[in-house]
Structure formats: structure tokens, C-alpha cells
Write a protein that holds these residues in place. Structure first.
Motif, mmCIF file in Angstrom:
data_model
loop_
_atom_site.group_PDB
_atom_site.id
_atom_site.type_symbol
_atom_site.label_atom_id
_atom_site.label_comp_id
_atom_site.label_asym_id
_atom_site.label_seq_id
_atom_site.Cartn_x
_atom_site.Cartn_y
_atom_site.Cartn_z
ATOM 1 N N GLY A 136 0.358 2.393 -6.394
ATOM 2 C CA GLY A 136 0.387 3.762 -5.896
ATOM 3 C C GLY A 136 1.714 4.401 -6.244
ATOM 4 N N VAL A 137 1.687 5.702 -6.494
ATOM 5 C CA VAL A 137 2.930 6.428 -6.777
ATOM 6 C C VAL A 137 3.043 7.571 -5.776
ATOM 7 C CG1 VAL A 137 1.819 7.797 -8.602
ATOM 8 C CG2 VAL A 137 4.301 7.643 -8.514
ATOM 9 N N VAL A 138 4.177 7.630 -5.089
ATOM 10 C CA VAL A 138 4.393 8.567 -3.986
ATOM 11 C C VAL A 138 5.257 9.722 -4.482
ATOM 12 C CG1 VAL A 138 5.191 8.797 -1.606
ATOM 13 C CG2 VAL A 138 4.350 6.572 -2.427
ATOM 14 N N TYR A 139 4.828 10.959 -4.160
ATOM 15 C CA TYR A 139 5.535 12.149 -4.634
ATOM 16 C C TYR A 139 6.123 12.940 -3.465
ATOM 17 C CZ TYR A 139 2.775 11.275 -8.855
ATOM 18 O OH TYR A 139 2.192 10.703 -9.957
ATOM 19 N N PRO A 140 7.191 12.453 -2.821
ATOM 20 C CA PRO A 140 7.771 13.240 -1.732
ATOM 21 C C PRO A 140 8.387 14.528 -2.243
ATOM 22 C CG PRO A 140 8.876 11.094 -1.981
ATOM 23 C CD PRO A 140 7.931 11.244 -3.111
ATOM 24 N N ASN B 97 -6.002 3.995 2.099
ATOM 25 C CA ASN B 97 -7.180 4.221 1.257
ATOM 26 C C ASN B 97 -6.960 3.832 -0.193
ATOM 27 O OD1 ASN B 97 -8.674 5.211 3.407
ATOM 28 N ND2 ASN B 97 -8.085 7.337 3.023
ATOM 29 N N ASP B 98 -5.823 3.191 -0.492
ATOM 30 C CA ASP B 98 -5.532 2.743 -1.863
ATOM 31 C C ASP B 98 -5.561 3.891 -2.861
ATOM 32 O OD1 ASP B 98 -5.133 0.122 -1.068
ATOM 33 O OD2 ASP B 98 -7.174 -0.517 -1.548
ATOM 34 N N GLU B 99 -5.007 5.019 -2.478
ATOM 35 C CA GLU B 99 -4.892 6.124 -3.425
ATOM 36 C C GLU B 99 -3.805 5.810 -4.449
ATOM 37 O OE1 GLU B 99 -6.950 8.480 -3.487
ATOM 38 O OE2 GLU B 99 -7.803 8.554 -1.473
ATOM 39 N N PHE B 100 -3.964 6.337 -5.631
ATOM 40 C CA PHE B 100 -2.911 6.194 -6.640
ATOM 41 C C PHE B 100 -1.890 7.315 -6.486
ATOM 42 C CE2 PHE B 100 -1.115 7.281 -10.835
ATOM 43 C CZ PHE B 100 -0.346 6.137 -11.005
#
Length: 270
Positions: free
Chosen positions: A183-187, A220-223
Motif C-alpha cells: 500500500g502507498v499512503v498519500y498524506p 481493506n488492503d487498498e493500494f
């Protein structure tokens, strides 16, 4: 991955800000947590706080920009618990405000050492061991909305590192086996000690509120893991501009499939 009970979670940059808020949430969900960062005093405070909440927590002093520190962190985690189920590559540093023209090689190198090679060092130290476990596991790479669009001038070093980090995450997810989720998080702007002026860093979203927004996406295992609504608008402007350029100058034509790079790659890779 919806059940984190007794799962082992390693969080780089975990003593403060987003890293600590994520550690709090993983711990509240029953996970065992290992925090890694450079400042031992802040790590000790964070672990004491987690322990006071009933979380089994450890820490390891680690400069993630150093490959040997990342390997030592992995050795420690597996020695302590025998497994790692979640790796959160969260450590990062702010860029140097300057135009691209006026920036320096040293400025780009310093930011890339943490934001790009720090992420890679975490992947290189942990991923093969997590794959070998054969159990469901997760690698979360904390990126930035600045990895999606350019919000202003003077962000070249930081934005370049985040665009590179997004490319690494995009590639990693198509390379790992099915039991490893990426997963990659975009804060957007979140209150932290990342750097910049106090007026800016404290004007952001509280870290706990940020984690509350992204937590269902992690479960939910979102990318693509998102949080700040305006990022969609600005990223959408770029996407629209690119699509318009293709429509105008490179539309589909009969026989163009022979130039389809993705299809060509699928014939030679794997």
C-alpha cells in the motif's frame, strides 16, 4: 488484513507524528509494535506511552538511510518475535526550499537518502524474509500528496523523492507474491516534526485524525491510501491535462497495439 491481533508491526520514523499515530492504532488493534527512529529519547518516550496503554512495544535506534541500520532493525525484529507481518516505511525528511535551478546536488542527495533509499533499505531488509514466511503480510510506504502533484514552486527535492517513491511502490506491488500486500499512503499536511516552519507543520491535520481516515483503507488492503480531499482535484488537473495531450497528439490508430509498451513487456518479463 482486518485482524492485527498478535501481528508484529515495524514502523520506521515511529517515535512521533504519523509513525507514532499508526503505532498507537496498530497497538490498539492488538499488534506488537517495534518503533525505529534516530532519536533514542523520543523512541523511549513513545514506547513508554504505548506500554502504558497495554501495548507490547520495543524500539531500535535506526538511521534508515543506512543500509546496515535497516538490516540490523530486521535482525532485531525477527530475533524478538520470529516474524514481521507489517512493515511501515514511514521515515522521511522535508526537502530544501529552492527552485530547481538554484538547488544543489547535495540537497537532492540528502533528501533522496531518506525518502528514497530509506524506503528501499526497509524493503531490502524485510521483504524477502516476509515473503519466506508464506503468511499474509503488508508493506505500507508512506508517501505524500506531493507525490501526486506539484503544489507550489520550491518543492523540487521533496517532490522528486516522492514521485520516485510512488514509482517504487507501483512496481513493487506487481512483483511480490499474492500473500504480500503493498500500500502507498498519500498524506497531505499532517501535524508532525517532519520539518518546515512551525506555522506550516502545526496547521495540518492532527495525526490521529489522519490515521482514523486511512485505517479502513489499510484494513481493506487498498493500494492507494488517501486522506486530503483537495489532492484529488489537483491530481485530477494533471491527469486531465495529460489525457488532453494524448487525445490531441497521440490518439489511438489502427495497428497501434504493436507499440503498446505494457503488452510488449508482458511478452518478455516473467
Amino acid at each position: 488484513m482486518k485482524d492485527f491481533t498478535d501481528k508484529v508491526v515495524v514502523v520506521t520514523g515511529g517515535a512521533t507524528g504519523i509513525g507514532k499515530a499508526l503505532a498507537d492504532r496498530f497497538g490498539a488493534e492488538g499488534a506488537k509494535v517495534i518503533l525505529a527512529a534516530r532519536r533514542e529519547d523520543r523512541l523511549r518516550e513513545a514506547v513508554e506511552d504505548l506500554a502504558g496503554k497495554g501495548v507490547e512495544a520495543r524500539y531500535q535506534v535506526c538511521d534508515i538511510s543506512r543500509r546496515e541500520d535497516a538490516e540490523a532493525l530486521a535482525d532485531y525484529a525477527f530475533a524478538e518475535f520470529g516474524q514481521v507481518d507489517v512493515l511501515v516505511n514511514n521515515a522521511g525528511r522535508a526537502g530544501f526550499p529552492a527552485t530547481v535551478i538554484d538547488s544543489t546536488e547535495e540537497a537532492f542527495e540528502e533528501v533522496f537518502r531518506v525518502n528514497v533509499f530509506g524506503q528501499l533499505n526497509g524493503i531490502w531488509a524485510f521483504a524477502k524474509r516476509m515473503i519466506a514466511q508464506g503468511t499474509p503480510a503488508m508493506i505500507l510506504n508512506v508517501n505524500s500528496e506531493v507525490g501526486l502533484y506539484i503544489p507550489s514552486p520550491m518543492v523540487g527535492t521533496y517532490a522528486a523523492s516522492k514521485y520516485a517513491g510512488r514509482a517504487i511502490s507501483e512496481t513493487l506491488r506487481v512483483e511480490v507474491p499474492d500473500h504480500i500486500h503493498v500500500g502507498v499512503v498519500y498524506p497531505g499536511l499532517v501535524q508532525s516534526e517532519l520539518g518546515g516552519t512551525t506555522e506550516i507543520t502545526q496547521a495540518g491535520m492532527p495525526a490521529k485524525d489522519f490515521v482514523d481516515i486511512i485505517w479502513p483503507q489499510i484494513e481493506n488492503d487498498e493500494f492507494h491510501i488517501v486522506s486530503h480531499p483537495w489532492a484529488k482535484d489537483y491530481f485530477g488537473e494533471t491527469a486531465h491535462e495529460l489525457a488532453a495531450a494524448f487525445d490531441r497528439y497521440a490518439p489511438h490508430f489502427d495497428g497501434d497495439e504493436k507499440y503498446d509498451s505494457k503488452w510488449l513487456a508482458s511478452q518478455t518479463v516473467g
